[in-house]
Design an enzyme around this catalytic site. Structure first.
Site, PDB file in Angstrom:
ATOM      1  N   ARG A  95       0.824  -1.210   0.000  1.00 12.50           N
ATOM      2  CA  ARG A  95       0.000   0.000   0.000  1.00 12.50           C
ATOM      3  C   ARG A  95       0.860   1.262   0.000  1.00 12.50           C
ATOM      4  O   ARG A  95       0.557   2.251  -0.686  1.00 12.50           O
ATOM      5  CB  ARG A  95      -0.892  -0.023   1.236  1.00 12.50           C
ATOM      6  CG  ARG A  95      -1.869   1.127   1.331  1.00 12.50           C
ATOM      7  CD  ARG A  95      -2.396   1.282   2.765  1.00 12.50           C
ATOM      8  NE  ARG A  95      -2.752   0.017   3.360  1.00 12.50           N
ATOM      9  CZ  ARG A  95      -3.963  -0.515   3.340  1.00 12.50           C
ATOM     10  NH1 ARG A  95      -4.950   0.118   2.740  1.00 12.50           N
ATOM     11  NH2 ARG A  95      -4.190  -1.677   3.930  1.00 12.50           N
TER      12      ARG A  95
ATOM     13  N   CYS B 180     -26.177  -3.046  -7.333  1.00 14.97           N
ATOM     14  CA  CYS B 180     -27.490  -3.255  -6.727  1.00 14.97           C
ATOM     15  C   CYS B 180     -27.333  -3.730  -5.280  1.00 14.97           C
ATOM     16  O   CYS B 180     -27.667  -4.860  -4.926  1.00 14.97           O
ATOM     17  CB  CYS B 180     -28.292  -4.261  -7.550  1.00 14.97           C
ATOM     18  SG  CYS B 180     -30.026  -4.298  -7.113  1.00 14.97           S
TER      19      CYS B 180
END
Length: 440
Positions: free
Chosen positions: A293, A361
């Site tokens: 990271r 969704c």
């Protein structure tokens, strides 16, 4: 607004990265689009390496490729002289396909298969980080097939808990990773390995977690490991040639995050190791770390196109984008927080507060809650910062949404390094239902 790396606002009031207008990038490559600031990645890689050189110790800085893997990314890492941490056959295959020097590849993973281990050995990777007794038995069987000794590290859980999200802490005693340092498991593993002719025990590995903002955990982990090394020196005449203290160095996602410079992490780790080495009167081991990271996280920015809006009176305004948890699952998975701007209208007054909704969704597909922006319009380009780690690598095809493209920018030039998936790509592995089913 905090600008990372080479990011700046150009004369058009647009966000620019690596000397390239992001509005132009959105037009040329479409959205969602991952953009990587190559100069910032290079700067971070060099800062880690130079910190070790300044401290005068032998070291390897291995990029933790789970943060973001691609052929171009691995080639960039190779250019900078780093090693590479891979955790699966797929990451290993990508590394080999990229031409990455196999002697600088370290294979990790808590459930490596026989075929993944054999693949690693066939390509003569530099090291296998052994995670469990099952893996030792697999390697024992495989070792008879090769005329060289297999170099391994044993991963330990040092009983150190990093102050981070539960899902990304890995160094505590109750973990799926590694041999317990405090419960006798590691001694059993050492005894077993030292009695296998075809395996060379190179050293010890530990990793305490991710997105860590202080050095106390690394210092304590080193202390725990060296307390054991004193015992192993007496019991087995085993002194590690390599001590790998993992990664997990934090980055700035929002103003609440206060990361340390890469050099400070290195200095504190080296000083901790030196202290114990001097007390024991042993040779200084080679120190390995595994930044992921901290190399690519804030070098990444994702662009989206704004679509629909919904106002819930007296509660909030939702602004929907053309991506979401299919390209950045971290907010849903970790409650991760981000900052963002309208890339095409950066200089306008940010006097509205909206919540950025993804198009998947799922009610939980919310990218950013309560983001200050100007009055948002359809077709605006939203730039979300610090998406370089665990964005593309965790992207998915939920709702059959194609994964975005990836572009590298540097010195005013843009290079497409991962093509956008097409609808045709989504069904390439699908097979039709048989038209006739045999009745028995």
């Amino acid at each position: 607004m905090f600008l990372h790396g080479t990011s700046e606002i150009n004369e058009h009031g647009h966000l620019e990265i690596g000397g390239v207008d992001t509005v132009t990038l959105a037009k040329d490559y479409g959205t969602p689009l991952y953009i990587y600031d190559v100069a910032l990645i290079r700067e971070r890689a060099r800062s880690f390496k130079q910190a070790f050189e300044k401290m005068g110790v032998r070291a390897q800085v291995a990029y933790a490729s789970k943060a973001f893997s691609s052929i171009a990314m691995f080639q960039l890492v190779a250019e900078e002289g780093l090693s590479l941490d891979v955790v699966s056959g797929g990451e290993l295959y990508t590394a080999i396909a990229s031409g990455f020097p196999s002697s600088r590849i370290h294979l990790h993973g808590n459930n490596k298969s026989y075929h993944e281990l054999k693949m690693a050995l066939d390509h003569e990777v530099g090291c296998i980080v052994v995670d469990n007794f099952y893996e030792i038995e697999l390697l024992k069987g495989l070792s008879t097939q090769y005329k060289r000794k297999i170099p391994v590290l044993l991963r330990v859980t040092p009983g150190v808990e990093a102050h981070t999200h539960d899902y990304i802490t890995t160094g505590q005693e109750d973990s799926k990773f590694g041999f317990g340092l405090l419960n006798g498991q590691i001694e059993q593993a050492i005894e077993t390995i030292l009695n296998i002719e075809g395996i060379h025990l190179l050293g010890i590995h530990c990793h305490i977690g991710s997105q860590i903002f202080d050095t106390a955990g690394f210092v304590l982990a080193a202390e725990r490991v060296f307390e054991k090394i004193k015992e192993w020196k007496e019991s087995y005449s085993f002194i590690p040639e390599v001590v790998n203290l993992g990664g997990g160095f934090g980055i700035r996602y929002t103003e609440d995050d206060e990361p340390l410079p890469a050099t400070y992490y290195v200095e504190q780790i080296v000083e901790a190791v030196k202290k114990h080495v001097n007390e024991m009167g042993i040779n200084m081991p080679e120190i390995w770390i595994e930044p992921g990271r901290s190399l690519v996280g804030d070098a990444g920015t994702t662009l989206y196109t704004v679509g629909s809006k919904k106002t819930v009176p007296n509660i909030r305004e939702y602004v929907a984008i053309d991506g979401g948890m299919s390209d950045n699952i971290r907010p849903a998975l970790y409650q991760a927080k981000y900052e963002g701007v309208l890339a095409n209208r950066v200089t306008e007054k940010h006097d509205k507060e909206v919540s950025i909704a993804g198009k998947c969704c799922e009610s939980g597909d919310m990218l950013i809650w309560d983001l200050p922006l100007p009055e948002v319009k359809a077709e605006d380009i939203l730039a979300v910062f610090c998406t370089g780690a665990y964005g593309y690598s965790m992207a998915n095809n939920y709702n059959r949404i194609p994964r975005p493209a990836v572009v590298f920018v540097e010195n005013g030039e843009a290079q497409l390094v991962v093509k956008r998936e097409s609808f045709e790509d989504l069904i390439v592995n699908d097979l039709p239902l048989k038209t006739k089913i045999t009745q028995k």
